[in-house]
Design a protein around this motif. Structure first.
Motif, PDB file in Angstrom:
ATOM      1  N   CYS A  79      -9.622  60.094  34.605  1.00 33.08           N
ATOM      2  CA  CYS A  79      -8.733  60.148  33.446  1.00 33.08           C
ATOM      3  C   CYS A  79      -9.531  60.112  32.135  1.00 33.08           C
ATOM      4  O   CYS A  79     -10.603  59.525  32.074  1.00 33.08           O
ATOM      5  CB  CYS A  79      -7.746  58.981  33.476  1.00 33.08           C
ATOM      6  N   SER A 107      -8.699  65.002  26.992  1.00 30.27           N
ATOM      7  CA  SER A 107      -7.310  65.083  27.457  1.00 30.27           C
ATOM      8  C   SER A 107      -6.951  66.520  27.835  1.00 30.27           C
ATOM      9  O   SER A 107      -6.238  66.757  28.815  1.00 30.27           O
ATOM     10  CB  SER A 107      -6.351  64.578  26.368  1.00 30.27           C
ATOM     11  N   THR A 110      -9.153  67.503  31.120  1.00 27.83           N
ATOM     12  CA  THR A 110      -8.747  66.823  32.356  1.00 27.83           C
ATOM     13  C   THR A 110      -7.401  67.317  32.897  1.00 27.83           C
ATOM     14  O   THR A 110      -7.055  67.012  34.037  1.00 27.83           O
ATOM     15  CB  THR A 110      -8.690  65.297  32.159  1.00 27.83           C
ATOM     16  N   ILE A 114      -8.426  66.889  36.704  1.00 32.26           N
ATOM     17  CA  ILE A 114      -7.795  65.817  37.485  1.00 32.26           C
ATOM     18  C   ILE A 114      -7.172  66.341  38.778  1.00 32.26           C
ATOM     19  O   ILE A 114      -7.442  65.793  39.859  1.00 32.26           O
ATOM     20  CB  ILE A 114      -6.750  65.052  36.650  1.00 32.26           C
ATOM     21  N   ILE A 143       1.218  66.933  33.412  1.00 34.54           N
ATOM     22  CA  ILE A 143       0.268  66.230  32.557  1.00 34.54           C
ATOM     23  C   ILE A 143       0.304  66.818  31.146  1.00 34.54           C
ATOM     24  O   ILE A 143       0.260  66.098  30.147  1.00 34.54           O
ATOM     25  CB  ILE A 143      -1.163  66.298  33.136  1.00 34.54           C
ATOM     26  N   THR A 147       1.394  64.694  27.733  1.00 32.34           N
ATOM     27  CA  THR A 147       0.261  64.376  26.862  1.00 32.34           C
ATOM     28  C   THR A 147       0.199  65.307  25.660  1.00 32.34           C
ATOM     29  O   THR A 147       0.384  64.881  24.519  1.00 32.34           O
ATOM     30  CB  THR A 147      -1.068  64.431  27.631  1.00 32.34           C
ATOM     31  N   GLN A 241     -10.775  53.976  30.058  1.00 32.42           N
ATOM     32  CA  GLN A 241      -9.997  55.102  30.571  1.00 32.42           C
ATOM     33  C   GLN A 241      -8.507  54.906  30.304  1.00 32.42           C
ATOM     34  O   GLN A 241      -8.038  53.791  30.080  1.00 32.42           O
ATOM     35  CB  GLN A 241     -10.236  55.268  32.068  1.00 32.42           C
ATOM     36  N   ASN A 242      -7.775  56.003  30.372  1.00 34.19           N
ATOM     37  CA  ASN A 242      -6.327  55.975  30.161  1.00 34.19           C
ATOM     38  C   ASN A 242      -5.655  55.459  31.427  1.00 34.19           C
ATOM     39  O   ASN A 242      -5.222  56.232  32.289  1.00 34.19           O
ATOM     40  CB  ASN A 242      -5.819  57.370  29.801  1.00 34.19           C
ATOM     41  N   LEU A 245      -2.152  56.786  32.241  1.00 36.76           N
ATOM     42  CA  LEU A 245      -2.115  58.100  32.882  1.00 36.76           C
ATOM     43  C   LEU A 245      -2.456  57.975  34.361  1.00 36.76           C
ATOM     44  O   LEU A 245      -1.827  58.634  35.211  1.00 36.76           O
ATOM     45  CB  LEU A 245      -3.098  59.047  32.187  1.00 36.76           C
ATOM     46  N   ALA A 246      -3.432  57.135  34.693  1.00 37.15           N
ATOM     47  CA  ALA A 246      -3.807  56.935  36.092  1.00 37.15           C
ATOM     48  C   ALA A 246      -2.632  56.388  36.902  1.00 37.15           C
ATOM     49  O   ALA A 246      -2.366  56.838  38.025  1.00 37.15           O
ATOM     50  CB  ALA A 246      -5.001  55.987  36.193  1.00 37.15           C
ATOM     51  N   ILE A 249       0.045  59.131  37.344  1.00 39.52           N
ATOM     52  CA  ILE A 249      -0.329  60.130  38.348  1.00 39.52           C
ATOM     53  C   ILE A 249      -0.184  59.566  39.756  1.00 39.52           C
ATOM     54  O   ILE A 249       0.411  60.191  40.636  1.00 39.52           O
ATOM     55  CB  ILE A 249      -1.775  60.615  38.116  1.00 39.52           C
ATOM     56  N   GLY A 263      -5.550  51.097  38.447  1.00 39.09           N
ATOM     57  CA  GLY A 263      -5.168  51.339  37.057  1.00 39.09           C
ATOM     58  C   GLY A 263      -4.532  50.118  36.423  1.00 39.09           C
ATOM     59  O   GLY A 263      -4.796  49.796  35.255  1.00 39.09           O
TER      60      GLY A 263
END
Length: 291
Positions: A79, A107, A110, A114, A143, A147, A241-242, A245-246, A249, A263
């Motif tokens: 991420c 962003s 990825t 990702i 995503i 985002t 890291q975000n 977002l992890a 997902i 996460g």
């Protein structure tokens, strides 16, 4: 952990609010910084998009953990940096402009990396038992929607209604932080009985990922002789890291909230190292100004 309204709706919504807040703070000129700081941007992106996933894979292979947890750790490493990295960079007196540029660029990149590398992680660690495949096309779209669309909307509002955007930015940031805190708290409450087990499984890996990535970013930026604010920025951008977002997902798109455990634990731990970076950055800045 079971997927529900929390992971399928509230998580993506909170992430979108965070991205909207970032967009409200951005202007088109921010994207022109790539030409101003080509070396710093290149080092930051290579550290985050190549070095960090390698670190994550190494930790997942060497630290004993369940396959689903290992996949979650790698997805976390894949991420991009989040709003927290921008906040910590600012408080640590790092290069905020560079931080925002790296966050936006990573962003975007990825969105493509990702799904590809998450699929490789699923195949490697879960093999034939991996009943869930990450659909690359739809995952990229989702995503992108949670985002880049909010970021674009925020930038549009900033351009058209500057004063309104500045007021909204404060509101969205506070709301997003509150939502994230509530989500992590609810997850911890629901899984309280299993929390010691989770910490045993994930704690060492998460701490290693956070600390090694920060040190790697700092080492590479020093190696290529970047200035002190840029060093602080890259160390923070690579190390933070975000996590939202992890979680979105793993628990949302993959419908496997067990993979979201790294996460969630990471989201709690990184604020402790954040204070350390802020203290270190302010000391460096003060020493640099005196000299």
């Amino acid at each position: 952990m079971q997927a529900n309204l929390l992971t399928n709706v509230i998580l993506p919504l909170s992430l979108a609010i965070i991205m909207l807040g970032m967009g409200l703070s951005l202007q088109p000129e921010d994207f022109q910084r790539v030409t101003k700081y080509p070396k710093a941007v290149s080092i930051g992106l290579v550290s985050q998009l190549i070095v960090l996933p390698i670190i994550g894979f190494f930790i997942a292979k060497t630290v004993p953990m369940q396959p689903a947890i290992a996949v979650g750790l790698i997805i976390l490493a894949l991420c991009p940096g989040g709003v927290s990295s921008n906040m910590v960079t600012y408080l640590a007196r790092g290069d905020v402009a560079l931080s925002v540029t790296l966050t936006v660029l990573s962003s975007i990149i990825t969105i493509f990396t990702i799904p590809i590398f998450a699929n490789l992680a699923l195949q490697h660690f879960l093999g034939q038992s991996a009943a869930i495949a990450l659909p690359i096309g739809s995952t990229m779209l989702q995503i992108f929607l949670i985002t880049m669309v909010p970021i674009g909307l925020g930038m549009y509002i900033r351009q058209m209604f500057t004063e309104t955007a500045l007021r909204l930015e404060k509101v969205t940031n506070r709301l997003a932080i509150a939502l994230l805190a509530i989500i992590i708290l609810l997850i911890l409450i629901r899984e309280w009985n299993r929390l010691p087990e989770f910490i045993l499984q994930v704690g060492i890996g998460v701490v290693m990922l956070n600390l090694i990535s920060i040190l790697a970013g700092l080492f590479l930026s020093k190696l290529f002789q970047l200035n002190v604010p840029q060093q602080i920025c890259i160390a923070t951008e690579v190390g933070f890291q975000n996590g939202t977002l992890a979680i979105a997902i793993t628990a949302g798109l993959l419908n496997n909230p067990d993979m979201a455990i790294p996460g969630a634990i990471y989201g709690l731990f990184m604020y402790f190292t954040g204070f350390a970076i802020i203290s270190y950055g302010r000391q460096l800045s003060a020493a640099n100004s005196i000299s």
